[in-house]
Design a protein around this motif. Sequence first.
Motif, PDB file in Angstrom:
ATOM      1  N   SER A   1     -12.886  -2.504 -16.357  1.00  0.00           N
ATOM      2  CA  SER A   1     -13.657  -3.694 -16.687  1.00  0.00           C
ATOM      3  C   SER A   1     -12.873  -4.919 -16.251  1.00  0.00           C
ATOM      4  CB  SER A   1     -13.947  -3.756 -18.186  1.00  0.00           C
ATOM      5  OG  SER A   1     -12.737  -3.807 -18.907  1.00  0.00           O
ATOM      6  N   GLY A   2     -13.571  -5.863 -15.678  1.00  0.00           N
ATOM      7  CA  GLY A   2     -12.938  -7.100 -15.256  1.00  0.00           C
ATOM      8  C   GLY A   2     -12.087  -6.936 -14.014  1.00  0.00           C
ATOM      9  N   ALA A   3     -11.642  -8.085 -13.536  1.00  0.00           N
ATOM     10  CA  ALA A   3     -10.797  -8.107 -12.342  1.00  0.00           C
ATOM     11  C   ALA A   3      -9.333  -8.100 -12.747  1.00  0.00           C
ATOM     12  CB  ALA A   3     -11.107  -9.352 -11.522  1.00  0.00           C
ATOM     13  N   GLY A   4      -8.481  -7.791 -11.798  1.00  0.00           N
ATOM     14  CA  GLY A   4      -7.047  -7.845 -12.026  1.00  0.00           C
ATOM     15  C   GLY A   4      -6.545  -9.280 -11.915  1.00  0.00           C
ATOM     16  N   THR A   5      -5.236  -9.424 -11.862  1.00  0.00           N
ATOM     17  CA  THR A   5      -4.605 -10.728 -11.740  1.00  0.00           C
ATOM     18  C   THR A   5      -4.589 -11.154 -10.278  1.00  0.00           C
ATOM     19  OG1 THR A   5      -3.195 -10.235 -13.635  1.00  0.00           O
ATOM     20  CG2 THR A   5      -2.452 -11.973 -12.162  1.00  0.00           C
ATOM     21  N   PRO A   6      -4.988 -12.400  -9.985  1.00  0.00           N
ATOM     22  CA  PRO A   6      -4.897 -12.861  -8.593  1.00  0.00           C
ATOM     23  C   PRO A   6      -3.467 -12.718  -8.073  1.00  0.00           C
ATOM     24  CG  PRO A   6      -6.132 -14.425  -9.927  1.00  0.00           C
ATOM     25  CD  PRO A   6      -5.541 -13.408 -10.871  1.00  0.00           C
ATOM     26  N   GLY A   7      -3.320 -12.160  -6.881  1.00  0.00           N
ATOM     27  CA  GLY A   7      -2.008 -11.959  -6.288  1.00  0.00           C
ATOM     28  C   GLY A   7      -1.367 -10.625  -6.617  1.00  0.00           C
ATOM     29  N   ALA A   8      -1.897  -9.916  -7.623  1.00  0.00           N
ATOM     30  CA  ALA A   8      -1.346  -8.599  -7.984  1.00  0.00           C
ATOM     31  C   ALA A   8      -1.700  -7.592  -6.892  1.00  0.00           C
ATOM     32  CB  ALA A   8      -1.901  -8.145  -9.323  1.00  0.00           C
ATOM     33  N   PRO A   9      -0.979  -6.465  -6.841  1.00  0.00           N
ATOM     34  CA  PRO A   9      -1.299  -5.456  -5.832  1.00  0.00           C
ATOM     35  C   PRO A   9      -2.769  -5.038  -5.863  1.00  0.00           C
ATOM     36  CG  PRO A   9       0.762  -4.916  -6.888  1.00  0.00           C
ATOM     37  CD  PRO A   9       0.179  -6.072  -7.649  1.00  0.00           C
ATOM     38  N   VAL A  10      -3.290  -4.705  -4.692  1.00  0.00           N
ATOM     39  CA  VAL A  10      -4.654  -4.212  -4.554  1.00  0.00           C
ATOM     40  C   VAL A  10      -4.581  -2.715  -4.297  1.00  0.00           C
ATOM     41  CG1 VAL A  10      -6.774  -4.306  -3.187  1.00  0.00           C
ATOM     42  CG2 VAL A  10      -5.461  -6.407  -3.620  1.00  0.00           C
ATOM     43  N   VAL A  11      -5.218  -1.943  -5.172  1.00  0.00           N
ATOM     44  CA  VAL A  11      -5.262  -0.486  -5.025  1.00  0.00           C
ATOM     45  C   VAL A  11      -6.664  -0.116  -4.560  1.00  0.00           C
ATOM     46  CG1 VAL A  11      -5.095   1.736  -6.210  1.00  0.00           C
ATOM     47  CG2 VAL A  11      -3.516  -0.112  -6.807  1.00  0.00           C
TER      48      VAL A  11
END
Length: 197
Positions: A160-170
Motif C-alpha cells: 500500500s502506498g508509495a515508497g520514499t522518493p529517492g529510495a531504491p526501486v525494486v
Amino acid sequence: MTEPAPRTATSRAADTDRVQVAQLLTDAAAEGLLELDDYERRLAQAYSATTYAELDRLSADLPGIANTRRGACQPAPKTTLLAFMSGFERRGRWNVPRKLTMFSFWGSGVIDLRYADFTSPDVEIKAYSIMGGQTILLPPEVNLSVDGTSVMGSFEEETSGAGTPGAPVVTVKGFSLWGGVNVRRKKRRPNRHVQRD
C-alpha cells in the motif's frame, strides 16, 4: 584531460552515495547505536538527500561510523537462488544485488529485504515458481514495480502506498504456474537485530 571537480558539502550527491550512507546507518543500527524509529527516519532522509552536507549530517553523531566508507559503491554480483523440491531463504543482513533470479520447482523460497544492504539504487528480481511458492518481503521505504503473470496460480502484490522518493526501486517480474509469488511490504520489528547472517 580535466580532473573532476572536488566534492564539497554543497555538491550534489549521487544515488550510489545515498546507498552507501544507508549502509552506514544499517551498520549503526546493527551496533545498537540507533533505535528502529531513528534508523528508519534517517534512512528516509538519506534516500531523499540531494547534497553531501545532508548525507554527512545523518551520520555525524555516530562514533566510529561517520565517513568510514567513501568511494564508489559497487553492486553485488548477479545472484540466482534455486529450489528443486527444496527451499531457499535470504533473511537478515545480506547484500542485495542489482539482478536477482529466483526459481522454485516443487519448492519454496523467501527473500527478506527489510534488513538487507542495497548495493544499487535499482534492483531487478525475476521470480519463477512452478508448483511452488515464493515470498518477497520489502521494507516500507522501497519503491516497487510488479509485472508478473500466472497460470492456475497467483502473482500477487500486497503493498500500500508509495515508497520514499529517492529510495531504491525494486522491479519484480516473473511467471507462476500452479504456484505463487507474493510480494509485500512489511514493517521492521523493533527488537530484530540487523546483524549480517
